[in-house]
Write an enzyme that holds these catalytic residues in place. Structure first.
Site, mmCIF file in Angstrom:
data_model
loop_
_atom_site.group_PDB
_atom_site.id
_atom_site.type_symbol
_atom_site.label_atom_id
_atom_site.label_comp_id
_atom_site.label_asym_id
_atom_site.label_seq_id
_atom_site.Cartn_x
_atom_site.Cartn_y
_atom_site.Cartn_z
ATOM 1 N N ARG A 184 -2.978 -12.511 -5.634
ATOM 2 C CA ARG A 184 -2.669 -13.710 -6.438
ATOM 3 C C ARG A 184 -3.258 -14.949 -5.782
ATOM 4 O O ARG A 184 -3.873 -15.793 -6.440
ATOM 5 C CB ARG A 184 -1.154 -13.881 -6.586
ATOM 6 C CG ARG A 184 -0.513 -12.981 -7.659
ATOM 7 C CD ARG A 184 0.991 -13.145 -7.583
ATOM 8 N NE ARG A 184 1.770 -12.420 -8.574
ATOM 9 C CZ ARG A 184 2.041 -11.130 -8.529
ATOM 10 N NH1 ARG A 184 1.522 -10.377 -7.562
ATOM 11 N NH2 ARG A 184 2.814 -10.560 -9.432
ATOM 12 N N ASP A 204 -7.429 -2.553 -2.259
ATOM 13 C CA ASP A 204 -7.178 -3.345 -3.463
ATOM 14 C C ASP A 204 -7.612 -4.795 -3.294
ATOM 15 O O ASP A 204 -8.092 -5.432 -4.239
ATOM 16 C CB ASP A 204 -5.688 -3.299 -3.843
ATOM 17 C CG ASP A 204 -5.369 -2.018 -4.601
ATOM 18 O OD1 ASP A 204 -6.210 -1.092 -4.573
ATOM 19 O OD2 ASP A 204 -4.287 -1.935 -5.212
ATOM 20 N N ASN A 231 -8.717 1.156 -8.309
ATOM 21 C CA ASN A 231 -7.424 1.433 -8.940
ATOM 22 C C ASN A 231 -6.479 0.265 -8.670
ATOM 23 O O ASN A 231 -5.278 0.433 -8.519
ATOM 24 C CB ASN A 231 -6.848 2.740 -8.388
ATOM 25 C CG ASN A 231 -5.766 3.315 -9.309
ATOM 26 O OD1 ASN A 231 -5.547 2.809 -10.412
ATOM 27 N ND2 ASN A 231 -5.080 4.342 -8.854
ATOM 28 N N ARG A 288 -4.408 3.937 -17.243
ATOM 29 C CA ARG A 288 -3.274 3.007 -17.144
ATOM 30 C C ARG A 288 -3.376 1.992 -18.282
ATOM 31 O O ARG A 288 -4.358 1.266 -18.376
ATOM 32 C CB ARG A 288 -3.257 2.331 -15.764
ATOM 33 C CG ARG A 288 -3.134 3.344 -14.637
ATOM 34 C CD ARG A 288 -3.273 2.706 -13.268
ATOM 35 N NE ARG A 288 -2.149 1.829 -12.943
ATOM 36 C CZ ARG A 288 -2.085 1.120 -11.820
ATOM 37 N NH1 ARG A 288 -3.068 1.163 -10.935
ATOM 38 N NH2 ARG A 288 -1.046 0.366 -11.579
ATOM 39 N N ASP A 343 9.009 -0.828 -6.725
ATOM 40 C CA ASP A 343 8.160 -0.108 -5.777
ATOM 41 C C ASP A 343 8.966 0.473 -4.624
ATOM 42 O O ASP A 343 8.818 1.632 -4.252
ATOM 43 C CB ASP A 343 7.065 -1.025 -5.231
ATOM 44 C CG ASP A 343 5.944 -1.200 -6.255
ATOM 45 O OD1 ASP A 343 5.938 -0.441 -7.248
ATOM 46 O OD2 ASP A 343 5.087 -2.073 -6.062
ATOM 47 N N GLU A 346 0.067 4.131 -10.072
ATOM 48 C CA GLU A 346 -1.088 4.836 -9.523
ATOM 49 C C GLU A 346 -1.131 6.284 -10.010
ATOM 50 O O GLU A 346 -2.177 6.885 -10.155
ATOM 51 C CB GLU A 346 -1.050 4.788 -7.996
ATOM 52 C CG GLU A 346 -1.562 3.485 -7.400
ATOM 53 C CD GLU A 346 -0.582 2.325 -7.471
ATOM 54 O OE1 GLU A 346 0.443 2.444 -8.199
ATOM 55 O OE2 GLU A 346 -0.843 1.296 -6.821
ATOM 56 N N HIS A 382 -0.781 5.512 -2.676
ATOM 57 C CA HIS A 382 -0.389 5.094 -1.332
ATOM 58 C C HIS A 382 1.108 5.214 -1.083
ATOM 59 O O HIS A 382 1.545 5.637 -0.014
ATOM 60 C CB HIS A 382 -0.862 3.667 -1.084
ATOM 61 C CG HIS A 382 -0.362 2.670 -2.097
ATOM 62 N ND1 HIS A 382 0.041 1.409 -1.770
ATOM 63 C CD2 HIS A 382 -0.185 2.754 -3.445
ATOM 64 C CE1 HIS A 382 0.419 0.769 -2.851
ATOM 65 N NE2 HIS A 382 0.290 1.557 -3.884
ATOM 66 N N ARG A 383 1.902 4.872 -2.101
ATOM 67 C CA ARG A 383 3.354 4.882 -1.870
ATOM 68 C C ARG A 383 3.910 6.303 -1.751
ATOM 69 O O ARG A 383 4.900 6.534 -1.059
ATOM 70 C CB ARG A 383 4.093 4.107 -2.953
ATOM 71 C CG ARG A 383 3.666 2.661 -3.001
ATOM 72 C CD ARG A 383 4.711 1.694 -3.482
ATOM 73 N NE ARG A 383 4.120 0.374 -3.521
ATOM 74 C CZ ARG A 383 3.918 -0.399 -2.459
ATOM 75 N NH1 ARG A 383 4.302 -0.002 -1.270
ATOM 76 N NH2 ARG A 383 3.339 -1.572 -2.577
ATOM 77 N N LYS A 400 -5.135 1.732 0.330
ATOM 78 C CA LYS A 400 -4.935 0.808 -0.787
ATOM 79 C C LYS A 400 -4.192 -0.438 -0.330
ATOM 80 O O LYS A 400 -4.525 -1.550 -0.734
ATOM 81 C CB LYS A 400 -4.163 1.514 -1.903
ATOM 82 C CG LYS A 400 -4.028 0.715 -3.185
ATOM 83 C CD LYS A 400 -3.359 1.592 -4.249
ATOM 84 C CE LYS A 400 -2.950 0.835 -5.471
ATOM 85 N NZ LYS A 400 -4.050 0.418 -6.336
#
Ligand code: DC
Length: 663
Positions: free
Chosen positions: A27, A49, A93, A123, A317, A345, A401-402, A427
């Protein structure tokens, strides 16, 4: 396929400095690019990212540069729409790059193509495109209707008025719209249709827009008004907070496995909603403390977490971490309002359910919820007891990644766990697994020249802390011994590397074995000492021993001693010591050692040998012996062994208080 094997662990403690937040980083970059003036973005996250966003901005004519070696970036703002009017962007992504850029470019009166990896093209983005079309934007789907890739064509944009956007699928659509609207120069009102998910992310957007001079008025979560004449102006320097979602893995580790684990970079003053993950942990029984810029978690006094039922709208998340923490809790944890997981993702609900089951969990999944429980073999007890984790599960990560990060916690169930394709953490958190390993097994690296006494000191420190101990020099000595015994020339790097690769060595209770036979004394001969420093100069020999040395890093921790422990093998060691003494003092010690053993020795020859070895070890091209900038110097010339050990333990106390407390 690449993978990382995590050794069983039962305790986690320590401090982690968090990488910058992805959401805030991307941002800030976009706002700085659209603003008037130059912005210095400090502590930017450097990850895939964010790199996608930086690459895109460059193609769009925005000048930015990295300042020095750190994570500070200067961005020269365009003071409005992007100067380059034709570009093709590849955004991987990265949702935090794709959505806001789509909106900003749709209002930039140019010709653009936005594409990503195949998953990005699955997505949905229709809600955002529909909203932008209401303003007159000309956006076309290149592939499937409602999904990227997108083609944007120049079009007259309606200034001002109302725009409606759906809020149920992703809050990023609203974020993208809000950030882009000031480009029209007119006031506008955005109306959210349906329930707005992930509200805390909108809070981040509004807070950051305000930093750049655009104050959005809002009426609950229904209407958002951009004032007429709103323009972004650089506030000068901005700081990126630590990533609150990333904090969740470490805090959960503390809550599951003793702790305390402290994260630095987010805290009470954070603008990220995911800090409220700490409250969820607390509800599970964890003991949580918080300061303005840090959070700390430790296990419940009972040692056991308990299940919770939670509406996760506010922590979408970090809620994934709760699903894994649920494996350690008594009862069934039910996480609801997580429909957005399905369009992240990967389909995170499906992925989570599949992988949790591999660990032995009972999982129920629905359109927008997941319920997780784990059976137990016995009622109460310490945290690792009674857990019934299936050992050796191979966890798939779905390029998410998560998934990789939250499933690392499974090794705290006291079982070995394999994480497939772990590089997906790039990421948002490229060195995640190193930071995680720090909590499970901190390394104390002690490097220094021959006969400096580092071996004795390191072994004593390891014993005192209950840590594993690695004498890396012994490995080089064993290679030399094996070569000498089989008549291999000490300058034949290729054959030496092969010996190193298959070195049949083992360490058993203080004895060092080669081919099953005791070689403890043999590797200390002067011939072996000189030979080892020769074989150690070959890069291929060093490479062959690298993985073997790394494998010593196991909970609760490792004291590793050698020449390049801190500089090459364990560069992320939280404590590095360079232990040395004058050549004369070292020759004298060695002399005394040999005489005590009943061997004959000449101090002048010893001194000369030592100097030669020092020169060879320091002058070689790969991993030379030298004090790295982040190592602490310990000169033992005038110290006893006890004093040197006490010196190191004192440093451990300062840097790794948890490890010292266990000693
Ligand atoms: O620590 P030591 O004297 O036992 O080491 C024997 C030799 O091995 C030394 O001369 C240099 C080499 N060595 C190395 O190159 N890197 C290490 N990490 C440890 C030892």
């Amino acid at each position: 396929m690449e993978f990382i094997d995590l050794a069983p662990a039962t305790h986690a403690s320590g401090t982690v400095r968090l990488p910058g937040s992805k959401s805030i980083s991307n941002r800030f970059l976009l706002l700085a690019a659209l603003a008037e003036g130059e912005t210095v973005v400090r502590d930017l996250l450097i990850s895939d990212d964010v790199e996608r966003m930086l690459d895109a901005l460059k193609l769009l004519g925005i000048h930015w540069e990295r300042q020095g070696q750190g994570n500070d970036f200067l961005v020269r703002g365009a003071g409005g729409a992007f100067p380059v009017k034709q570009a093709e962007l590849f955004l991987g992504n990265a949702g935090t790059a794709f959505r806001p850029l789509t909106a900003a470019l749709a209002l930039s009166n140019g010709q653009y193509l936005l594409a990503g990896v195949p998953r990005m093209h699955e997505r949905p983005i229709g809600d955002l495109v529909d909203a932008l079309r209401q303003l007159g934007a000309d956006i076309r789907y290149v592939g499937n209707e409602g999904f990227p890739p997108l083609e944007i064509h120049p079009a007259p944009i309606r200034a001002g008025g109302r725009v409606a956007v759906r809020g149920e699928a992703s809050s990023q659509f609203l974020t993208a719209l809000l950030m882009a609207l000031p480009l029209t120069g007119a006031g506008a009102t955005v109306e959210v249709v349906g329930e707005l998910i992930s509200k805390p992310y909108i809070d981040i957007t509004l807070t950051l827009m305000a930093r750049f001079g655009v104050a959005v008025e809002r009426d609950g979560w229904r209407e958002f008004r951009i004032p007429a004449g709103a323009r972004y102006r650089s506030p000068g320097t901005v700081f990126v907070e630590g990533d609150a979602s990333a904090a969740s893995y470490f805090l959960a580790a503390g809550a599951i496995a003793g702790g305390p684990v402290r994260v630095e970079g987010v805290g009470r003053d954070s603008i990220q909603g995911d800090v409220r993950f700490a409250e969820a942990l607390q509800a599970m029984g964890a003991q949580v403390a918080m300061g303005p810029n840090w959070i700390e978690a430790r296990a419940p006094a009972t040692g056991r977490l308990k299940a919770i039922e939670l509406d996760c709208n506010h922590v979408p998340d970090a809620a994934m971490t709760l699903a894994v923490a649920a494996l350690f809790a008594e009862g069934t944890t039910r996480l609801s309002n997580i429909a957005s997981w399905r369009v992240k993702e990967t389909d995170r609900i499906a992925a989570m359910a599949t992988e949790l089951r591999k660990l032995g969990a009972t999982v129920e999944e629905g359109a927008d919820f997941i319920a997780v429980s784990m059976s137990r073999s016995e009622p109460a007890g310490a945290v690792s007891r009674g857990l019934t984790f299936t050992p050796n599960a191979a966890i798939d990560t779905y390029d998410d990644h998560r998934m990789a990060m939250c499933f690392s916690l499974a090794c705290l169930g006291g079982v070995p766990v394999r994480i497939n394709d772990p590089q997906c953490v790039n990421k948002t958190f490229p060195d995640y697994f190193d930071r995680f390993a720090d909590l499970l097994a901190p390394v104390i690296a002690i490097d220094g020249p021959s006969a400096s006494g580092k071996g004795t000191v390191a072994a004593r420190v390891a014993e005192q802390l209950g840590f594993h101990y690695l004498d890396s020099g012994a490995l080089y000595r064993l290679v030399a011994l094996a070569a000498l015994r089989t008549g291999v020339a000490l300058d034949d790097g290729e054959v030496l590397a092969r010996i190193a690769e298959t070195l049949p060595a083992s360490f058993e209770g203080g004895r060092i074995l080669l081919d099953g036979a005791d070689a403890t004394e043999a590797i200390r001969s002067e011939e072996c000492s000189a030979g080892s420093s020769k074989v150690a100069a070959f890069p291929a020999v060093r490479a062959a021993l690298f993985g073997r040395q790394r494998a010593y890093r196991q909970a609760p921790g490792l004291v590793a001693e050698g020449r390049d422990m801190g500089s090459v093998v364990f560069p992320d060691a939280p404590l590095k010591v360079f232990l040395t003494a004058t050549a004369e003092a070292r020759a004298e010690r060695r002399h005394k050692q040999l005489i005590d053993k009943g061997m004959s020795a000449n101090i002048d020859t010893l001194l000369q040998d030592l100097r030669e070895r020092d020169a060879r070890d320091s002058a070689r091209a790969v991993a030379p012996l030298q004090k790295s900038a982040d190592a602490e110097l310990l000169d033992t010339t005038a110290m006893t062994v006890d004093e040197a050990v006490a010196w190191v333990i004192e440093r451990v106390r300062q840097r790794l208080p948890q490890a010292a407390a266990r000693s």
